[in-house]
Design an enzyme around this catalytic site. Sequence first.
Site, PDB file in Angstrom:
ATOM      1  CE  LYS A  71      28.342  32.710  41.515  1.00 56.40           C
ATOM      2  NZ  LYS A  71      27.852  32.562  42.867  1.00 56.40           N
ATOM      3  N   GLY A  76      34.112  24.457  35.411  1.00 54.80           N
ATOM      4  CA  GLY A  76      35.396  24.023  35.968  1.00 54.80           C
ATOM      5  C   GLY A  76      35.279  23.602  37.421  1.00 54.80           C
ATOM      6  CB  CYS A  77      33.649  25.191  40.319  1.00 59.68           C
ATOM      7  SG  CYS A  77      34.605  26.725  40.234  1.00 59.68           S
ATOM      8  CB  THR A  78      30.574  21.360  38.070  1.00 58.63           C
ATOM      9  OG1 THR A  78      29.752  22.454  38.478  1.00 58.63           O
ATOM     10  CG2 THR A  78      29.776  20.068  38.086  1.00 58.63           C
ATOM     11  CB  ALA A  81      33.150  19.593  43.037  1.00 59.58           C
TER      12      ALA A  81
END
EC number: 1.11.1.24
Length: 182
Positions: A71, A76-78, A81
């Site tokens: 998401k 974690g995704c930020t 990325a």
Amino acid sequence: MSRRLFLSFLLSLGFVVFSFNLNSPAWALGGKLPTLNQPAPNFTLPTNSGEGKISLSDYQGQWVILYFYPKDFTSGCTLEARRFQQDLPKYLAKNTQILGISADDIQSHAEFCDSEGLKFPLLADVDGKVSKSYGSWINFISMRHTFIIDSEGILREIFLGVNPAIHSQEVLVRLDELQETS
């Protein structure tokens, strides 16, 4: 044997059988993984960038880091990325494109890219069809998996146990190894 003990035994047995069936390298929690050293599943998805839609075949002649994540705007995704963005010049120097895929829509991807300064495409797999073809779909989100695809479209590496803080560096090391032997 008491009913409670019997039910516990059945539940444990079911868990063991389920775990055993997923222990094969061809399976991940998100489904059946594509086969290494075979053509990667092709796809076309809408993107936040100006091209509108991106297909894997658009990158014939380039290596591709295809990463699935749950998401936009989550911690974690930020972090993951940001690390890919930080290392983007190293990937580009290796004739390698980074593509991120999640179930978020293109508007969310555009806002995420603007917020984080991401200069690589994020693709919207809102129905999970592409995530499923890569064994990376669970319920309504993409799982955190990464695939290295060579310049001929052949799947060369799969990462399942991804630590967002160090993942880009792990991928770069493996990419170097694979490119040296190709």
